[in-house]
Motif scaffolding. Structure first.
Motif, PDB file in Angstrom:
ATOM      1  N   TYR A  70       0.869  -1.179   0.000  1.00 46.74           N
ATOM      2  CA  TYR A  70       0.000   0.000   0.000  1.00 46.74           C
ATOM      3  C   TYR A  70       0.905   1.228   0.000  1.00 46.74           C
ATOM      4  CZ  TYR A  70      -2.981   3.716   1.716  1.00 46.74           C
ATOM      5  OH  TYR A  70      -3.638   4.913   1.865  1.00 46.74           O
ATOM      6  N   VAL A  71       0.688   2.143  -0.963  1.00 50.03           N
ATOM      7  CA  VAL A  71       1.510   3.339  -1.098  1.00 50.03           C
ATOM      8  C   VAL A  71       0.607   4.571  -1.065  1.00 50.03           C
ATOM      9  CG1 VAL A  71       3.165   4.545  -2.567  1.00 50.03           C
ATOM     10  CG2 VAL A  71       3.146   2.069  -2.534  1.00 50.03           C
ATOM     11  N   ALA A  72       1.040   5.611  -0.337  1.00 55.41           N
ATOM     12  CA  ALA A  72       0.301   6.866  -0.277  1.00 55.41           C
ATOM     13  C   ALA A  72       1.254   8.021  -0.545  1.00 55.41           C
ATOM     14  CB  ALA A  72      -0.358   7.043   1.083  1.00 55.41           C
ATOM     15  N   PHE A  73       0.825   8.950  -1.403  1.00 55.01           N
ATOM     16  CA  PHE A  73       1.599  10.138  -1.754  1.00 55.01           C
ATOM     17  C   PHE A  73       0.840  11.383  -1.322  1.00 55.01           C
ATOM     18  CE2 PHE A  73       3.141   7.119  -4.868  1.00 55.01           C
ATOM     19  CZ  PHE A  73       4.478   7.426  -4.990  1.00 55.01           C
ATOM     20  N   SER A  74       1.564  12.409  -0.926  1.00 53.55           N
ATOM     21  CA  SER A  74       1.021  13.735  -0.681  1.00 53.55           C
ATOM     22  C   SER A  74       1.942  14.712  -1.388  1.00 53.55           C
ATOM     23  CB  SER A  74       0.985  14.026   0.820  1.00 53.55           C
ATOM     24  OG  SER A  74       0.536  15.337   1.042  1.00 53.55           O
ATOM     25  N   SER A  75       1.403  15.495  -2.313  1.00 52.13           N
ATOM     26  CA  SER A  75       2.228  16.368  -3.143  1.00 52.13           C
ATOM     27  C   SER A  75       2.403  17.748  -2.520  1.00 52.13           C
ATOM     28  CB  SER A  75       1.607  16.507  -4.531  1.00 52.13           C
ATOM     29  OG  SER A  75       2.424  17.333  -5.334  1.00 52.13           O
ATOM     30  N   GLY A  76       3.636  18.256  -2.619  1.00 50.24           N
ATOM     31  CA  GLY A  76       3.939  19.603  -2.158  1.00 50.24           C
ATOM     32  C   GLY A  76       4.162  20.563  -3.307  1.00 50.24           C
ATOM     33  N   VAL A  77       4.024  20.075  -4.532  1.00 49.47           N
ATOM     34  CA  VAL A  77       4.231  20.904  -5.731  1.00 49.47           C
ATOM     35  C   VAL A  77       3.162  20.570  -6.764  1.00 49.47           C
ATOM     36  CG1 VAL A  77       6.742  21.085  -5.430  1.00 49.47           C
ATOM     37  CG2 VAL A  77       5.799  19.206  -6.759  1.00 49.47           C
ATOM     38  N   ASP A  78       3.038  21.411  -7.767  1.00 47.81           N
ATOM     39  CA  ASP A  78       2.144  21.122  -8.881  1.00 47.81           C
ATOM     40  C   ASP A  78       2.833  20.196  -9.871  1.00 47.81           C
ATOM     41  OD1 ASP A  78      -0.077  22.562  -8.060  1.00 47.81           O
ATOM     42  OD2 ASP A  78       0.629  24.421  -8.981  1.00 47.81           O
ATOM     43  N   ASN A  79       2.057  19.333 -10.488  1.00 47.59           N
ATOM     44  CA  ASN A  79       2.519  18.459 -11.563  1.00 47.59           C
ATOM     45  C   ASN A  79       3.570  17.436 -11.113  1.00 47.59           C
ATOM     46  OD1 ASN A  79       2.023  17.684 -14.162  1.00 47.59           O
ATOM     47  ND2 ASN A  79       3.586  18.993 -15.059  1.00 47.59           N
ATOM     48  N   LEU A 114      -2.452   1.434  -7.774  1.00 50.28           N
ATOM     49  CA  LEU A 114      -1.672   2.621  -8.090  1.00 50.28           C
ATOM     50  C   LEU A 114      -1.280   2.578  -9.561  1.00 50.28           C
ATOM     51  CD1 LEU A 114      -0.418   5.118  -6.678  1.00 50.28           C
ATOM     52  CD2 LEU A 114       1.712   3.827  -6.618  1.00 50.28           C
ATOM     53  N   TYR A 115      -1.615   3.619 -10.293  1.00 45.85           N
ATOM     54  CA  TYR A 115      -1.257   3.753 -11.703  1.00 45.85           C
ATOM     55  C   TYR A 115      -0.539   5.073 -11.890  1.00 45.85           C
ATOM     56  CZ  TYR A 115      -4.465  -0.120 -12.445  1.00 45.85           C
ATOM     57  OH  TYR A 115      -5.094  -1.336 -12.396  1.00 45.85           O
ATOM     58  N   PHE A 116      -0.399   5.530 -13.120  1.00 46.92           N
ATOM     59  CA  PHE A 116       0.246   6.805 -13.400  1.00 46.92           C
ATOM     60  C   PHE A 116      -0.712   7.955 -13.120  1.00 46.92           C
ATOM     61  CE2 PHE A 116       1.265  10.389 -16.085  1.00 46.92           C
ATOM     62  CZ  PHE A 116       2.593  10.582 -15.763  1.00 46.92           C
ATOM     63  N   SER A 117      -0.166   9.033 -12.555  1.00 49.96           N
ATOM     64  CA  SER A 117      -0.957  10.233 -12.308  1.00 49.96           C
ATOM     65  C   SER A 117      -0.023  11.420 -12.104  1.00 49.96           C
ATOM     66  CB  SER A 117      -1.817  10.037 -11.054  1.00 49.96           C
ATOM     67  OG  SER A 117      -2.711  11.105 -10.907  1.00 49.96           O
ATOM     68  N   ASN A 118      -0.525  12.614 -12.334  1.00 53.42           N
ATOM     69  CA  ASN A 118       0.191  13.853 -12.010  1.00 53.42           C
ATOM     70  C   ASN A 118      -0.589  14.547 -10.905  1.00 53.42           C
ATOM     71  OD1 ASN A 118       2.481  14.012 -13.737  1.00 53.42           O
ATOM     72  ND2 ASN A 118       1.107  14.403 -15.449  1.00 53.42           N
ATOM     73  N   ASN A 120      -1.252  17.673  -8.138  1.00 54.55           N
ATOM     74  CA  ASN A 120      -1.034  19.094  -7.892  1.00 54.55           C
ATOM     75  C   ASN A 120      -0.775  19.305  -6.410  1.00 54.55           C
ATOM     76  OD1 ASN A 120      -1.349  20.089 -10.559  1.00 54.55           O
ATOM     77  ND2 ASN A 120      -3.545  19.669 -10.369  1.00 54.55           N
ATOM     78  N   LYS A 121      -0.275  20.466  -6.064  1.00 54.20           N
ATOM     79  CA  LYS A 121       0.077  20.776  -4.681  1.00 54.20           C
ATOM     80  C   LYS A 121      -1.118  20.542  -3.759  1.00 54.20           C
ATOM     81  CE  LYS A 121       2.350  24.222  -1.876  1.00 54.20           C
ATOM     82  NZ  LYS A 121       3.097  25.476  -1.893  1.00 54.20           N
ATOM     83  N   GLY A 122      -0.883  19.789  -2.686  1.00 53.55           N
ATOM     84  CA  GLY A 122      -1.922  19.498  -1.706  1.00 53.55           C
ATOM     85  C   GLY A 122      -2.744  18.261  -2.015  1.00 53.55           C
ATOM     86  N   GLU A 123      -2.609  17.684  -3.194  1.00 53.22           N
ATOM     87  CA  GLU A 123      -3.389  16.493  -3.537  1.00 53.22           C
ATOM     88  C   GLU A 123      -2.749  15.230  -2.949  1.00 53.22           C
ATOM     89  OE1 GLU A 123      -5.482  17.770  -7.729  1.00 53.22           O
ATOM     90  OE2 GLU A 123      -3.665  16.557  -7.826  1.00 53.22           O
ATOM     91  N   VAL A 124      -3.591  14.250  -2.700  1.00 57.48           N
ATOM     92  CA  VAL A 124      -3.173  12.970  -2.123  1.00 57.48           C
ATOM     93  C   VAL A 124      -3.603  11.856  -3.064  1.00 57.48           C
ATOM     94  CG1 VAL A 124      -3.492  11.399  -0.175  1.00 57.48           C
ATOM     95  CG2 VAL A 124      -3.348  13.858   0.229  1.00 57.48           C
ATOM     96  N   LEU A 125      -2.750  10.850  -3.210  1.00 57.42           N
ATOM     97  CA  LEU A 125      -3.061   9.680  -4.027  1.00 57.42           C
ATOM     98  C   LEU A 125      -2.561   8.449  -3.290  1.00 57.42           C
ATOM     99  CD1 LEU A 125      -3.994   8.551  -6.858  1.00 57.42           C
ATOM    100  CD2 LEU A 125      -1.581   8.672  -7.501  1.00 57.42           C
ATOM    101  N   ASP A 126      -3.375   7.406  -3.270  1.00 57.03           N
ATOM    102  CA  ASP A 126      -2.927   6.149  -2.675  1.00 57.03           C
ATOM    103  C   ASP A 126      -3.446   4.988  -3.496  1.00 57.03           C
ATOM    104  OD1 ASP A 126      -5.604   6.298  -1.971  1.00 57.03           O
ATOM    105  OD2 ASP A 126      -5.301   5.637   0.077  1.00 57.03           O
ATOM    106  N   GLY A 127      -2.838   3.828  -3.300  1.00 60.28           N
ATOM    107  CA  GLY A 127      -3.247   2.645  -4.026  1.00 60.28           C
ATOM    108  C   GLY A 127      -2.331   1.477  -3.720  1.00 60.28           C
TER     109      GLY A 127
END
Length: 154
Positions: A70-79, A114-118, A120-127
């Protein structure tokens, strides 16, 4: 008079500490992604589920067991590019095992992969990711844009 050591900015201190800590993280530990531009671009956390040798009688693991991550990302930048292909398992004798080789139903159909994604700042993705790999090794996150790899031991 000896030369004075230049002062590091807070971001530079954070990056320096992150590079030192990224040597080998424990299962579930969180760290920072190192972007090519020299800034910490976000946080990542990985949790490796225990080895499942044969979740069902129909499937057999070729390399020891099926491993769900299980992987979770939190972005601090756009793109910020996120790609499941940037993950692999490094087993004994430095053998690489790529994700997606099968999971024998270990990762339920109703959960997000989890697949490919871009991001933006503040967005979260997990899978979830899945591997057919040895029972013990290291999960490696090695995106093309990063200045170093990140490892989790399991």
């Amino acid at each position: 008079m000896p030369p004075t050591k230049p002062k590091l900015t807070k971001a530079e201190r954070l990056l320096d500490q992150t590079r030192k800590n990224n040597k080998d993280l424990s299962n579930g530990a969180q760290t920072f992604i190192l972007a090519d531009g020299g800034g910490a671009s976000g946080a990542i956390k990985a949790e490796i589920k225990p080895c499942q040798a044969s979740p069902s009688s129909y499937y057999t693991a070729r390399h020891g067991c099926f491993i769900a991550v299980y992987v979770a990302f939190s972005s601090g930048v756009d793109n910020l590019p996120i790609n499941a292909a940037d993950f692999y398992i490094l087993g004994p004798e430095n053998r690489r095992y790529n994700q997606g080789v099968g999971d024998a139903g270990l990762v339920p159909m109703e959960v997000e992969r989890l697949y490919f994604s871009n991001l933006n700042k503040g967005e979260v993705l997990d899978g979830f990711l899945s591997f057919d790999a040895p029972a013990h090794g290291r999960l490696v996150y090695d995106p093309a844009y990063a200045t170093s790899q990140i490892f989790w031991s399991y």
